[in-house]
Motif scaffolding. Structure first.
Motif, PDB file in Angstrom:
ATOM      1  N   LEU A 110       0.806  -1.217   0.000  1.00  0.00           N
ATOM      2  CA  LEU A 110       0.000   0.000   0.000  1.00  0.00           C
ATOM      3  C   LEU A 110       0.836   1.263   0.000  1.00  0.00           C
ATOM      4  CD1 LEU A 110      -2.863  -1.072   2.408  1.00  0.00           C
ATOM      5  CD2 LEU A 110      -2.800  -1.122  -0.077  1.00  0.00           C
TER       6      LEU A 110
ATOM      7  N   ILE B  71      -5.741   3.179  -2.333  1.00  0.00           N
ATOM      8  CA  ILE B  71      -6.246   1.850  -2.618  1.00  0.00           C
ATOM      9  C   ILE B  71      -7.515   1.596  -1.791  1.00  0.00           C
ATOM     10  CG2 ILE B  71      -5.724  -0.617  -2.394  1.00  0.00           C
ATOM     11  CD1 ILE B  71      -4.161   0.712  -4.613  1.00  0.00           C
TER      12      ILE B  71
ATOM     13  N   LEU C 116      -9.864  -0.292   0.423  1.00  0.00           N
ATOM     14  CA  LEU C 116      -9.834  -1.394   1.383  1.00  0.00           C
ATOM     15  C   LEU C 116     -11.206  -1.556   2.027  1.00  0.00           C
ATOM     16  CD1 LEU C 116      -6.484  -0.595   3.234  1.00  0.00           C
ATOM     17  CD2 LEU C 116      -6.849  -2.301   1.460  1.00  0.00           C
TER      18      LEU C 116
ATOM     19  N   LEU D 189      -8.084  -5.921   0.558  1.00  0.00           N
ATOM     20  CA  LEU D 189      -8.403  -5.258  -0.706  1.00  0.00           C
ATOM     21  C   LEU D 189      -9.870  -5.475  -1.041  1.00  0.00           C
ATOM     22  CD1 LEU D 189      -5.379  -6.212  -2.975  1.00  0.00           C
ATOM     23  CD2 LEU D 189      -5.835  -4.007  -1.931  1.00  0.00           C
TER      24      LEU D 189
ATOM     25  N   LEU E 221     -11.349  -4.309  -6.663  1.00  0.00           N
ATOM     26  CA  LEU E 221      -9.953  -3.994  -6.966  1.00  0.00           C
ATOM     27  C   LEU E 221      -9.201  -5.259  -7.363  1.00  0.00           C
ATOM     28  CD1 LEU E 221      -7.663  -1.866  -7.025  1.00  0.00           C
ATOM     29  CD2 LEU E 221      -7.158  -2.547  -4.688  1.00  0.00           C
TER      30      LEU E 221
END
Length: 121
Positions: free
Chosen positions: A28, A60, A62, A73, A77
């Motif tokens: 990350l 990103i 999450l 994740l 994604l």
């Protein structure tokens, strides 16, 4: 997760050799200069990826799955980026085999081949 996936494939009578080729980790915070991004551990290819490799300009995504104390994740994604893994083609072969299995009573051999080719793409 891999064990569950593999057990399901074995139960369906599908060769599960597509699983143990490599593991991809998305870091990350990215990688530092000089970080080894690919190595082999116990016959598995381990690959470390920086978010920018996947075109992730923003943070990103999450999610915190129910019953877990740590984020993971987001499924969308994973689906968007799995094709960028060198091992992704093996998963596509599994997906095509599962798709054929689900429809083998409904289609003739030629239709099944076309359907599997469509699923692979």
């Amino acid at each position: 997760m891999v064990a569950v996936h593999e057990a399901g494939l074995v139960a369906l009578g599908i060769d599960s050799n597509a699983i143990p080729y490599g593991l991809d980790f998305l870091l990350l915070n990215g990688t530092e200069d000089g970080t080894v991004c690919e190595f082999t551990f116990d016959d598995f290819d381990i690959r470390l990826h920086a978010p920018e490799e996947f075109g992730a300009d923003e943070s990103i995504s999450l999610v915190a799955p129910e019953g877990m104390d740590f984020p993971a994740l987001a499924p969308e994604l994973i689906l968007e980026t799995i094709s960028k893994s060198p091992s992704g083609r093996y998963l596509m072969e599994q997906r095509a085999a599962l798709a054929e299995l689900l429809h083998f009573d409904d289609m003739d051999d030629d239709e099944l081949r076309q359907f599997a080719a469509h699923v692979r793409s």
